[in-house]
Each structure stands twice: as C-alpha cells, then as structure tokens.
Design an enzyme around this catalytic site. Structure first.
Site, PDB file in Angstrom:
ATOM      1  N   CYS A 172      -2.683   8.795   2.695  1.00 46.07           N
ATOM      2  CA  CYS A 172      -2.428   8.277   1.348  1.00 46.07           C
ATOM      3  C   CYS A 172      -3.611   8.569   0.440  1.00 46.07           C
ATOM      4  O   CYS A 172      -3.459   8.654  -0.784  1.00 46.07           O
ATOM      5  CB  CYS A 172      -2.128   6.783   1.388  1.00 46.07           C
ATOM      6  SG  CYS A 172      -3.377   5.803   2.231  1.00 46.07           S
TER       7      CYS A 172
ATOM      8  N   GLU B  21       0.880  -1.174   0.000  1.00 41.45           N
ATOM      9  CA  GLU B  21       0.000   0.000   0.000  1.00 41.45           C
ATOM     10  C   GLU B  21       0.915   1.220   0.000  1.00 41.45           C
ATOM     11  O   GLU B  21       1.448   1.608   1.049  1.00 41.45           O
ATOM     12  CB  GLU B  21      -0.915   0.008   1.231  1.00 41.45           C
ATOM     13  CG  GLU B  21      -1.898  -1.139   1.286  1.00 41.45           C
ATOM     14  CD  GLU B  21      -3.018  -1.026   0.273  1.00 41.45           C
ATOM     15  OE1 GLU B  21      -3.065  -0.016  -0.459  1.00 41.45           O
ATOM     16  OE2 GLU B  21      -3.848  -1.950   0.217  1.00 41.45           O
TER      17      GLU B  21
END
Length: 528
Positions: A315, A281
C-alpha cells in the site's frame, strides 16, 4: 514497514533466476514450518472442498484448508465476546504478559513464519523476515503500552471537584487483513488490542491461510503458557461471507479492515449503520518529489526500493515520481539502470530482489495500466513478463519493474495499480509539485528528496503534503512501528501501530468526582 532498504541492491548485471522450487518442495516447506510452530491443521490435497492455498512462486495450489462455516463463525464471535467480560478486567500489565510471550515465540520461530510468508505472498526472504521482525517490534511496543494507558486530570471550574478522563476496553475487535502483509498487520492490531483489554477475531486474506494458521497457533501457545483465555484470539478462514459476518455483527465493537478502497466503501457504511467503529487502511498512490538540490544517489536508492520492493504490491509502494525538470532525465536514466540490475525470480533465492505478482489478475491489471498509459502518451521502459526458468509454469507471473514517463497526471496515474509501475512526471515550482502530490484521491504516504531545509519544512507543513505520512530523504515505504501508520482521503483515515493509535481500541470516559460537601453546578447555574 521495517524491511530494510539496504536489502535492495542496485548494482550488478541484470539476471533472472533460472530455477523454481517444485510444488512438492513448497508443500514440504510449508508443512515443516507449520509443524515447527505447533499448528495442527488438516491440510487436504488440492481440489478438495475448502479454501485453496496456493503459491505465486509456481502458480500451483498447494493445499485445501478447512473453511470456517457460518455456524463456526458465530461460535467464535460468541466465544470472543464472552472472553471479553473477563479479559477487560484483567490488569493491563497482566494482559501485556500474553503479548510478551507471543513476541518471544515469534522470535523463536521467525524463520518458520517468514518462510510461509514467502511461499504464500511471494515476498523475498529479507522482506518476509522484516515483516516478522515488525510483529516482534509491535509486541515489544504493546508490552510497554500495557503500563502506559494513560488518562488525564483536567482542571475543574468547581471547587472541591476533580475532573478526569479514563480509558476502558472497547470490546471484540474484528480484524480483516490483506495478502501483501499477511502477518504484520494482524500483529499491529492484535498486540495493541489485547493489551487494551479487547479480544480479537481475525479474518485473513483467502490467499494466505497458512500464515494465519501459524500465527493463530503461536497466539494459542502464548495464551496457554501465561494462563490467558484461549478465546481472546479467534481465527476465521474464508471469503466475503466471513468478512460480512464481522462487519454486520453488533458484538464486533471495532472493525479494522485493510484492503482496497472499494472494500472500504462497503465496510465503512455498513459498520456505521449499526453505530460500530471502523479503522480503515485502504489504497495508496504514493509520490516522491525530487528537487534540484536532491542527493540523487540517495533518491535513486530510496525510489528503487519503494517502487520495486514486494514487486510493487505494498500500500506504501511508490507509484509516482514528481521530478524537477532539471533533474528528470538524469533521474530516469539512473532508475532504469538500477531496474535492469534487479534479479527477478524465486523469492526464496538469496540473490532475488523482485518476486512474483500474487496472481493473474494483478498481471492483467498491470498490462491494462501500461496500455492505457501508452495511449495517454506515456513512454514505457520495462514492464515485461519474464520466464524464471525452463520449468516455468504459465500460472506464475514474474515481471520486470516499469518506468513510465508521463506528459501529465492522467486518470490512470490517479488510479492505484498493485504492480511495479512507476510514473515519472516533471514540475517547475515546488507549489506545482505539492499540488501534483495532493491531486490523487488517495492520501497514504509521500516523500521529498531535497537538501533545502525550506523545501523540506514546506512539504511537511499544513499546506504541504496531504498524506498521513510525509517523509524527507527517505522513500514512501519502510514505516517504523513507533509512529502512527495510516492515511487520509480514500486511504480511510485509520491509524494503526504506534503513537496514540491505541486509543482506537478503547473507549473514553469523562469522570467528575465531588469530594466536597457542597453541590455547585457547572457554569454557575443556580437551581432551587
């Protein structure tokens, strides 16, 4: 993440919080939270050998936390590997009982864990509580999953045969997490891995060791309460060397790593070289398309929270707005007006909506990005460093969110800057907007604001957004745990949390059972 967008109000006068807690007050809060969860850590004074634990609220180092040695890391991995041999044959619903108990303890201590998140990561209280709620949610999801690790039966071409798939525990899962979601991402991985029959070794960010101590204490308490092996979850505190130990150890079946693209570019090949598995990720450069038909009230609300929440350090933070030329000016005016109303300062204060940047490097990156955007022809509104009060320490970094009108998607727009910078670009056709959305190297989250069904469906179609998350009339952040979370391209391709993400933590076996008295071969092959 599950932090509610309605915590980001956009009305009222612009304010800056005028008082920060002292370093001593933060130390006492942290000690109280750790005592409450049962974490009996040896915390030394700043400057002693070990891992420094600081707070972006004041910029002070609060404690020194014991750092895991290479010998201790080896022992922890060995213990997790040994525990796997018994945990993998423990019935999945029994494994689920451990996760259920962890969820109960998190519910009991949500305020304690959230306060540590605020102290170490600088999140405002509502977002920190939202992150802990996400941990509770994934525990509930995983408990249900413990009775639903389904395989499938497949039609066999041979009479008297049954063809099926079964799923089995994978092994030890190494989890590497980042500072911006210091506890939720650990829970995503740990809750699901544990019910899948895996054991977990966790290396948290060096910036958030106290939250890790709290989570580890709660997991160990849960294990003791239900009679599970203590070694099913281990914690390694340290820097790059500890992470490399997880990446390179063949006993680590899966490395789940959250961080920068550069980190992923190093982790992926090293794990692949030993034929391990990775779940990455990585970065995001997320865009929202705002069409002529958009409900601008809704769009502004979604944009402001997604871009300014967590001081732009998610993010999934919104980095780019791609606005139709007909609405761009109005939209920018409304966003900048909303930004001026966002209180900046101590994230513990109830009225604060924008806390500090995590450290000096983040501030330098923001300044550098804004300077480059200006040289590329960008018009900048906001982005100033502000003082939260008379006792302001130059080691803490508070900024106002920035809006930047850009003439084109230059290199700096394509780069992810972990700070509250929102680039605004214009488009004329939906095809152009989708191309702009997809033009960046990252592919995590995306959104479109429209009341036109055709535009919405096109954005989510195969020739629409190329991101792992494509939303309609909601911002780029705020994902629910029921869906798979992750992205494409330089975001790494991993999927965590809900849907069928559990399959990453298990191995698949194809089984053929012959219950006949004959031995027919596949494809009608005749032999002998």
């Amino acid at each position: 993440m599950t932090t509610r967008a309605d915590s980001m109000q956009t009305t009222g006068p612009a304010t800056v919080q005028t008082e920060l807690p002292t370093a001593d007050a933060l130390r006492e809060r942290a000690r109280a939270a750790l005592r409450a969860v049962g974490a009996h850590a040896e915390l030394d004074a700043p400057g002693r050998p070990g891992l420094p634990s600081g707070s972006p609220i004041t910029g002070d180092v609060l404690f020194t936390v014991p750092e895991t040695s290479a010998t201790q890391a080896e022992a922890a991995i060995a213990a997790a590997s040994e525990a796997f041999t018994t945990w993998r044959v423990t019935p999945a619903p029994v494994r689920g009982a451990l996760v259920a108990r962890l969820g109960e303890l998190l519910t009991e201590h949500n305020a304690d864990v959230a306060d540590l998140v605020t102290i170490e990561a600088g999140k405002i209280t509502s977002e920190a509580l939202g992150e802990v709620q996400e941990m509770i949610d994934i525990c509930q999801f995983a408990v249900g999953l413990s009775r639903q690790l389904y395989g499938r039966t497949i039609a066999s071409e041979r009479p008297g045969h049954r063809l099926m798939e079964t799923w089995h525990p994978l092994g030890v899962v190494g989890v590497i997490t980042a500072f911006n979601f210091p506890v939720a991402v650990w829970a995503w991985n740990t809750a699901v891995a544990l019910v899948c029959g895996d054991t977990v070794v966790w290396k948290p960010s060096e910036l958030t060791p106290l939250t890790a101590l709290a989570c580890q204490a709660l997991l160990e308490r849960a294990a003791a309460d239900v009679g599970a092996p203590r070694e099913v979850g281990r914690l390694l505190q340290g820097g790059r060397e500890i992470g490399e130990a997880l990446v390179d150890d063949p006993r680590i079946a899966l490395v789940s790593a959250t961080g920068s693209v550069r980190m992923g570019q190093q982790v992926g090949p090293r794990v692949a070289q030993r034929f391990g598995k990775v779940l990455l990720e990585l970065g995001g450069n997320n865009a929202a398309v705002v069409t002529p038909s958009a409900d601008l009230d809704l769009a502004v609300r979604g944009i402001v929270f997604a871009a300014a929440g967590t001081a732009g350090q998610r993010c999934t933070s919104l980095r780019r707005v791609i606005a139709h030329r007909s609405v761009a000016d109005t939209l920018v005016d409304r966003i900048t007006t909303a930004y001026r109303s966002l209180p900046v300062g101590d994230p513990s204060a109830e009225s604060t909506l924008v806390g500090p940047l995590i450290h000096a490097r983040s501030y330098r990156d923001m300044v550098g990005a804004l300077e480059q955007a200006r040289s590329d022809g960008g018009e900048i509104i906001g982005g100033e460093r502000v003082s939260p009060g008379p006792e302001y320490d130059e080691s803490a970094y508070y900024v106002t969110p920035a809006v930047v009108r850009m003439p084109a998607q230059t290199a700096i727009v394509h780069a992810e800057t972990f700070a509250p910078i929102l680039y605004v670009l214009t488009y004329d056709s939906l095809d152009e907007a989708i191309a702009m959305n997809n033009a960046v190297p990252q592919g995590l989250s995306s959104a479109i604001f429209t009341t036109d069904m055709r535009e919405a469906e096109r954005f989510m179609a195969a020739d629409g957004s190329d991101c792992g998350i494509a939303n309609v009339n909601i911002g780029t952040s705020g994902a629910e745990i029921g869906g798979a979370f992750g992205g494409e391209k330089q975001t790494g391709g991993g999927r965590e949390s809900g849907s069928d993400s559990w399959k990453a933590y298990m191995r698949r076996a194809t089984n053929t059972v012959n219950y006949s008295s004959d031995l027919p071969l596949a494809q009608g092959v005749q032999f002998g």
